[in-house]
Design a protein around this motif. Sequence first.
Motif, PDB file in Angstrom:
ATOM      1  N   VAL A 121       0.876  -1.177   0.000  1.00  0.00           N
ATOM      2  CA  VAL A 121       0.000   0.000   0.000  1.00  0.00           C
ATOM      3  C   VAL A 121       0.907   1.220   0.000  1.00  0.00           C
ATOM      4  N   VAL A 122       0.674   2.129  -0.963  1.00  0.00           N
ATOM      5  CA  VAL A 122       1.584   3.269  -1.089  1.00  0.00           C
ATOM      6  C   VAL A 122       0.820   4.590  -0.993  1.00  0.00           C
ATOM      7  N   ASP A 123       1.385   5.508  -0.248  1.00  0.00           N
ATOM      8  CA  ASP A 123       0.818   6.847  -0.063  1.00  0.00           C
ATOM      9  C   ASP A 123       1.951   7.703   0.486  1.00  0.00           C
ATOM     10  N   PRO A 124       2.219   8.874  -0.078  1.00  0.00           N
ATOM     11  CA  PRO A 124       3.370   9.628   0.430  1.00  0.00           C
ATOM     12  C   PRO A 124       3.250  10.031   1.893  1.00  0.00           C
ATOM     13  N   MET A 125       1.998  10.262   2.384  1.00  0.00           N
ATOM     14  CA  MET A 125       1.864  10.839   3.716  1.00  0.00           C
ATOM     15  C   MET A 125       1.087   9.916   4.656  1.00  0.00           C
ATOM     16  N   LEU A 126       1.665   9.687   5.840  1.00  0.00           N
ATOM     17  CA  LEU A 126       0.965   8.973   6.916  1.00  0.00           C
ATOM     18  C   LEU A 126       0.806   9.993   8.042  1.00  0.00           C
ATOM     19  N   ALA A 127      -0.367  10.613   8.117  1.00  0.00           N
ATOM     20  CA  ALA A 127      -0.570  11.721   9.072  1.00  0.00           C
ATOM     21  C   ALA A 127      -1.273  11.204  10.325  1.00  0.00           C
ATOM     22  N   THR A 128      -2.612  11.279  10.370  1.00  0.00           N
ATOM     23  CA  THR A 128      -3.315  10.689  11.527  1.00  0.00           C
ATOM     24  C   THR A 128      -3.318   9.167  11.445  1.00  0.00           C
ATOM     25  N   GLY A 129      -3.130   8.661  10.218  1.00  0.00           N
ATOM     26  CA  GLY A 129      -3.202   7.218  10.002  1.00  0.00           C
ATOM     27  C   GLY A 129      -4.601   6.759   9.629  1.00  0.00           C
ATOM     28  N   GLY A 130      -5.556   7.682   9.585  1.00  0.00           N
ATOM     29  CA  GLY A 130      -6.938   7.304   9.261  1.00  0.00           C
ATOM     30  C   GLY A 130      -7.052   6.652   7.889  1.00  0.00           C
ATOM     31  N   SER A 131      -6.428   7.256   6.882  1.00  0.00           N
ATOM     32  CA  SER A 131      -6.522   6.706   5.521  1.00  0.00           C
ATOM     33  C   SER A 131      -5.820   5.351   5.451  1.00  0.00           C
ATOM     34  N   ALA A 132      -4.622   5.277   6.022  1.00  0.00           N
ATOM     35  CA  ALA A 132      -3.864   4.015   5.978  1.00  0.00           C
ATOM     36  C   ALA A 132      -4.638   2.905   6.677  1.00  0.00           C
ATOM     37  N   CYS A 133      -5.184   3.194   7.855  1.00  0.00           N
ATOM     38  CA  CYS A 133      -5.907   2.152   8.612  1.00  0.00           C
ATOM     39  C   CYS A 133      -7.158   1.716   7.866  1.00  0.00           C
ATOM     40  N   ASP A 134      -7.882   2.663   7.273  1.00  0.00           N
ATOM     41  CA  ASP A 134      -9.071   2.281   6.499  1.00  0.00           C
ATOM     42  C   ASP A 134      -8.678   1.390   5.319  1.00  0.00           C
ATOM     43  N   ALA A 135      -7.599   1.786   4.638  1.00  0.00           N
ATOM     44  CA  ALA A 135      -7.149   1.019   3.465  1.00  0.00           C
ATOM     45  C   ALA A 135      -6.735  -0.390   3.882  1.00  0.00           C
ATOM     46  N   ILE A 136      -5.956  -0.490   4.945  1.00  0.00           N
ATOM     47  CA  ILE A 136      -5.471  -1.808   5.396  1.00  0.00           C
ATOM     48  C   ILE A 136      -6.645  -2.676   5.843  1.00  0.00           C
ATOM     49  N   SER A 137      -7.554  -2.060   6.596  1.00  0.00           N
ATOM     50  CA  SER A 137      -8.715  -2.799   7.076  1.00  0.00           C
ATOM     51  C   SER A 137      -9.531  -3.337   5.901  1.00  0.00           C
ATOM     52  N   PHE A 138      -9.733  -2.498   4.886  1.00  0.00           N
ATOM     53  CA  PHE A 138     -10.499  -2.927   3.712  1.00  0.00           C
ATOM     54  C   PHE A 138      -9.780  -4.079   2.995  1.00  0.00           C
ATOM     55  N   LEU A 139      -8.463  -3.935   2.816  1.00  0.00           N
ATOM     56  CA  LEU A 139      -7.716  -4.961   2.084  1.00  0.00           C
ATOM     57  C   LEU A 139      -7.717  -6.287   2.856  1.00  0.00           C
ATOM     58  N   LYS A 140      -7.637  -6.197   4.171  1.00  0.00           N
ATOM     59  CA  LYS A 140      -7.721  -7.434   4.970  1.00  0.00           C
ATOM     60  C   LYS A 140      -9.100  -8.078   4.818  1.00  0.00           C
ATOM     61  N   SER A 141     -10.144  -7.245   4.762  1.00  0.00           N
ATOM     62  CA  SER A 141     -11.499  -7.807   4.591  1.00  0.00           C
ATOM     63  C   SER A 141     -11.637  -8.485   3.234  1.00  0.00           C
ATOM     64  N   LYS A 142     -10.781  -8.088   2.282  1.00  0.00           N
ATOM     65  CA  LYS A 142     -10.801  -8.715   0.949  1.00  0.00           C
ATOM     66  C   LYS A 142      -9.839  -9.896   0.874  1.00  0.00           C
ATOM     67  N   GLY A 143      -9.193 -10.212   1.997  1.00  0.00           N
ATOM     68  CA  GLY A 143      -8.380 -11.429   2.049  1.00  0.00           C
ATOM     69  C   GLY A 143      -6.872 -11.215   2.090  1.00  0.00           C
ATOM     70  N   ALA A 144      -6.412  -9.950   2.024  1.00  0.00           N
ATOM     71  CA  ALA A 144      -4.951  -9.724   2.029  1.00  0.00           C
ATOM     72  C   ALA A 144      -4.359 -10.229   3.336  1.00  0.00           C
ATOM     73  N   ARG A 145      -3.238 -10.950   3.217  1.00  0.00           N
ATOM     74  CA  ARG A 145      -2.633 -11.533   4.415  1.00  0.00           C
ATOM     75  C   ARG A 145      -1.272 -10.931   4.721  1.00  0.00           C
ATOM     76  N   GLU A 146      -0.584 -10.453   3.650  1.00  0.00           N
ATOM     77  CA  GLU A 146       0.714  -9.821   3.909  1.00  0.00           C
ATOM     78  C   GLU A 146       0.714  -8.428   3.300  1.00  0.00           C
ATOM     79  N   ILE A 147       0.772  -7.422   4.154  1.00  0.00           N
ATOM     80  CA  ILE A 147       0.656  -6.031   3.710  1.00  0.00           C
ATOM     81  C   ILE A 147       1.862  -5.254   4.232  1.00  0.00           C
ATOM     82  N   ARG A 148       2.444  -4.431   3.354  1.00  0.00           N
ATOM     83  CA  ARG A 148       3.460  -3.469   3.789  1.00  0.00           C
ATOM     84  C   ARG A 148       2.994  -2.086   3.363  1.00  0.00           C
ATOM     85  N   PHE A 149       3.218  -1.102   4.212  1.00  0.00           N
ATOM     86  CA  PHE A 149       2.765   0.261   3.918  1.00  0.00           C
ATOM     87  C   PHE A 149       4.000   1.135   3.678  1.00  0.00           C
ATOM     88  N   ILE A 150       4.044   1.741   2.502  1.00  0.00           N
ATOM     89  CA  ILE A 150       5.208   2.546   2.125  1.00  0.00           C
ATOM     90  C   ILE A 150       4.797   4.011   2.028  1.00  0.00           C
TER      91      ILE A 150
END
Length: 211
Positions: A131-160
Amino acid sequence: MNPAANFTEIKHPVIARDLTILRNKKTDTANFRLALSRISTILAYHALNNISLESFEVETPIQTTTGYKLGTNIVVIPILRAGLGLVDAITTFVPDARVGHLGMYRDEVTKKPVDYYVNVPDGIENALVLVVDPMLATGGSACDAISFLKSKGAREIRFICLIAAPEGVEAVQKQFPEVAVITAALDERLNENKFIVPGLGDAGDRIFGTT
Ligand SMILES: O=P(O)(O)OC[C@H]1O[C@H](OP(=O)(O)OP(=O)(O)O)[C@H](O)[C@@H]1O
Ligand SMILES: O=c1cc[nH]c(=O)[nH]1
Ligand SMILES: [Mg+2]
């Protein structure tokens, strides 16, 4: 903040020079994109560290030897818009990586992410999802994205990301300790508008030349 093992801040002289170009409010769009591209490539290189390899026999002009190909399917998920700026860095190293998109903007008043587009390839359960995004501020966007991807079955995620605020790293690590966070800079804090300090301003606007 006490970053856990799953957090990496990559330090490199080229990154230090390029982060300065990105932070400088006088940098024009063309030079912003060039510096972003260089830093993203270094981040991608590190994010692909320790992925699995498959060996096979290859014939050099001299003799047969052991060769390698990547043994991991890579899926890149940019968080739109700004995350688009990091996609080419991954596909430079993994030209056959599949790319999904998550459209999200941070509401200017609530600072909470609002979803507006989803397109995620099948098979993310058997892939390394970057998962790529230049800015990790409050983390709200990153957490929503990760949560969604996990709900779709993702098992190994790295955030850049390029720049992380301590608040954002903590939010991701608290909710998803298994997700590795890789950044070029851990900045000081968030300001009253939830912008990263010192940061670089609005990454999307600076990449795309909008205001
Ligand atoms: O950690 P958070 O507090 O959620 O903030 C970070 C998010 O804010 C920015 O996107 P923005 O909402 O500006 O959208 P854009 O990419 O379209 O500019 C940034 O690219 C992240 O997606
Ligand atoms: O500093 C910040 C915070 C959120 N989004 C950005 O683009 N920059
Ligand atoms: Mg923006």
